[in-house]
Motif scaffolding. Structure first.
Motif, PDB file in Angstrom:
ATOM      1  N   ARG A 180      -6.734  -3.143  -3.745  1.00 14.67           N
ATOM      2  CA  ARG A 180      -5.345  -3.092  -3.248  1.00 14.67           C
ATOM      3  C   ARG A 180      -4.923  -4.439  -2.673  1.00 14.67           C
ATOM      4  NH1 ARG A 180      -2.767  -1.284  -5.957  1.00 14.67           N
ATOM      5  NH2 ARG A 180      -4.573  -1.189  -7.287  1.00 14.67           N
TER       6      ARG A 180
ATOM      7  N   LEU B 148      -4.836   0.943   4.895  1.00 13.06           N
ATOM      8  CA  LEU B 148      -5.908   0.713   3.926  1.00 13.06           C
ATOM      9  C   LEU B 148      -7.101   1.618   4.182  1.00 13.06           C
ATOM     10  CD1 LEU B 148      -5.897  -3.190   3.611  1.00 13.06           C
ATOM     11  CD2 LEU B 148      -5.605  -1.577   1.727  1.00 13.06           C
TER      12      LEU B 148
ATOM     13  N   ASP C 230     -12.016  -0.050  -3.420  1.00 13.23           N
ATOM     14  CA  ASP C 230     -10.596   0.309  -3.537  1.00 13.23           C
ATOM     15  C   ASP C 230      -9.746  -0.546  -2.612  1.00 13.23           C
ATOM     16  OD1 ASP C 230     -11.211   2.248  -5.394  1.00 13.23           O
ATOM     17  OD2 ASP C 230     -11.388   3.845  -3.891  1.00 13.23           O
TER      18      ASP C 230
ATOM     19  N   VAL D 156       0.840  -1.208   0.000  1.00 14.27           N
ATOM     20  CA  VAL D 156       0.000   0.000   0.000  1.00 14.27           C
ATOM     21  C   VAL D 156       0.871   1.252   0.000  1.00 14.27           C
ATOM     22  CG1 VAL D 156      -1.642   1.345   1.370  1.00 14.27           C
ATOM     23  CG2 VAL D 156      -1.989  -1.112   1.072  1.00 14.27           C
TER      24      VAL D 156
ATOM     25  N   THR E 241      -3.396   5.403  -7.811  1.00 15.10           N
ATOM     26  CA  THR E 241      -3.336   5.071  -6.382  1.00 15.10           C
ATOM     27  C   THR E 241      -2.537   6.082  -5.567  1.00 15.10           C
ATOM     28  OG1 THR E 241      -1.407   3.660  -6.776  1.00 15.10           O
ATOM     29  CG2 THR E 241      -3.578   2.607  -6.830  1.00 15.10           C
TER      30      THR E 241
ATOM     31  N   ASP F  21       2.047   1.784  -3.402  1.00 16.63           N
ATOM     32  CA  ASP F  21       0.944   2.251  -4.247  1.00 16.63           C
ATOM     33  C   ASP F  21       0.694   3.748  -4.064  1.00 16.63           C
ATOM     34  OD1 ASP F  21       0.561  -0.311  -5.157  1.00 16.63           O
ATOM     35  OD2 ASP F  21      -1.017  -0.790  -3.715  1.00 16.63           O
TER      36      ASP F  21
END
Length: 473
Positions: free
Chosen positions: A322, A309, A318, A72, A270, A75
């Motif tokens: 991910r 997240l 979303d 994440v 992202t 991203d």
């Protein structure tokens, strides 16, 4: 008999994966199962596996959520400045890129966790290696060896284990070893320089100096010598210095490359630039809590992944996207760890590890007693490769220390010498973090082993030699 079968099991495993006759996961499961039956303990295989899985379950959980967390962070763009900074330093020079890999791995290793080190290092360096068609085993080998030397930090694990096993103070072990470990780290940097020169000779050298200081909309065509081909550097509108390397004449792989190198795409959907400092603060807080041992590491990464997240991707679709994007890495790494649990469970449960350690120690001649510290350093190379740090430091080191004490060798010298093999240990098939490294780098474990072992052994010997030279061993 158990000693012979133990060494035979390890040798069979290594040969099969290095010759690519079996995948690591299959070999980690089937080879120990076969040898468990061979020693007449097939009925207990289930118990050994469950015990091994139980011991490694926290590690698997930590890796699963750590991969999601750092995935994440990649991203949302947390590491993009690192990538851009390394790109400016490396200037598309293979030698600089390899040296940069070693430096980055050493710096990130300060957090004491190999998995974290490899995630960040591969995330930053993988796009450069792929675009310039550099050898990925060079990246994994240099990163693993640098992390192995830095793994001797008191909070890294081996030093604390040695101190606990011999009832010593960790600072008394580590501080006198700093000069020797510094020499070992310099050896890694020298190695990376030599390997980088080899890559430069093989690929040629591209120059990005001019491109990096031009306006974002400008495009520079770069031609390398020695078969490197024609590369382009396009600087997008996502901010000064953001770069997306693309290569001409490779249309068939363009779609795959776009996925692989999205970490450098300054326009990916992202990105969360407004949350950059939140993500940076969260990562620093997470690593600080890990170093201070405020909570178990799996719990910290579980909480961190959930928070990352929720804040960065508040909408459920979303979040699912991910998680799905990083599912392959999670499955590959966690599957490898649980497969390794079968290997370690059988190795320990059948008594092979204990018999192997006893046989090695008993094979040391009495005449070597006064030099037991050097013997310990030499034995740390194969033993920490073929068994876990727990098995070595709690099972073998106390026996070596007792044998050394009978000849006037200080337990401190034994403890310091036992750290010499850590550069090699980090590429052991029994180290879960190495599967993070090869998995994210898309390198076969056998290829990594063939390339890295010789350099890691050399680095370990340099550390041992420096320790002897400085009088700490």
């Amino acid at each position: 008999m158990l000693t012979i079968l133990g060494f035979a099991m390890i040798a069979t495993f290594l040969v099969l994966i290095m010759t690519k006759k079996m995948s690591p996961i299959a070999a980690l499961v089937l080879i120990p199962a076969l040898f468990c039956v061979a020693v007449g303990q097939g009925a207990k295989l289930g118990d050994y596996v469950i015990e091994g899985v139980g011991n490694l379950a926290p590690t698997a959980a930590m890796l699963m959520f750590a991969i999601v967390y750092f995935g994440v962070m990649i991203d949302v763009g947390l590491f993009d400045p690192i990538v851009r900074g390394i790109l400016r330093f490396c200037k598309a020079d293979p030698m600089r890129i390899v040296v940069g890999t070693a430096v980055l791995a050493a710096i990130v290793s300060l957090d004491g966790d190999g998995s974290t080190t490899f995630m960040i290092t591969v995330s930053a360096m993988y796009p450069l290696y792929k675009r310039l068609k550099m050898s990925l085993v060079v990246m994994t080998g240099v990163a693993a060896t640098a992390n192995g030397v830095m793994n001797t930090l008191p909070w890294g694990g081996p030093t604390a284990r040695a101190a606990t096993a011999l009832k010593l103070d960790a600072s008394e072990i580590f501080i006198p070893m700093i000069p020797a470990l510094a020499v070992g780290l310099l050896a890694v940097f020298l190695l990376s320089y030599v390997l980088g020169l080899r890559e430069r000779k093989r690929l040629g050298m591209l120059t990005l100096d001019d491109a990096l200081v031009r306006e974002p909309e400008q495009e520079t065509v770069l031609t390398g010598t020695g078969g490197a081909g024609e590369d382009r550097l396009r600087k997008g509108s996502g901010g000064s210095g953001s770069a997306d390397l693309t290569q001409d004449g490779d249309d068939d792989e363009e779609g795959e490359d776009d996925e692989e190198f999205k970490g450098l795409d300054p326009n990916r959907s992202t990105l969360r630039p407004k949350l950059y400092w939140f993500n940076a603060g969260l990562t620093v807080a997470l690593l600080t809590a890990m170093i201070m041992e405020l909570m178990p590491i799996p719990v910290l990464f579980l909480l961190g992944a959930a928070l990352a997240l929720t804040v960065n991707f508040p909408h459920m679709p979303d979040q699912r996207a991910r998680i799905a994007a990083h599912a392959d890495n999670v499955l590959n790494v966690s599957g490898m760890v649980f497969a390794a649990a079968v290997f370690t469970g059988v190795l320990t449960g059948t008594g092979m590890v204990e018999n192997m350690a006893d046989s090695v120690v008993s094979a040391v001649p009495d005449a070597m007693g006064p030099h037991m510290a050097i013997v310990t350093g030499l034995l740390s190379l194969p033993l920490t490769y073929f068994m876990s740090n727990d098995g070595f430091y709690f099972g073998v080191v106390p026996v070596l220390a007792e044998a050394g004490a009978a000849h006037g060798v200080s337990p401190l010298e034994i403890a310091r010498a036992s750290l010499a093999g850590q550069a090699l240990h980090m590429s052991s098939p029994l180290v879960p973090a190495v599967y993070v490294l090869v998995g994210m780098a898309k390198v076969e474990f056998g290829d990594h082993t063939r390339f890295t072992v010789k350099w890691a052994v050399l680095t370990s010997l340099v550390v041992l030699g420096a320790g002897i030279l400085f009088g700490t061993i």
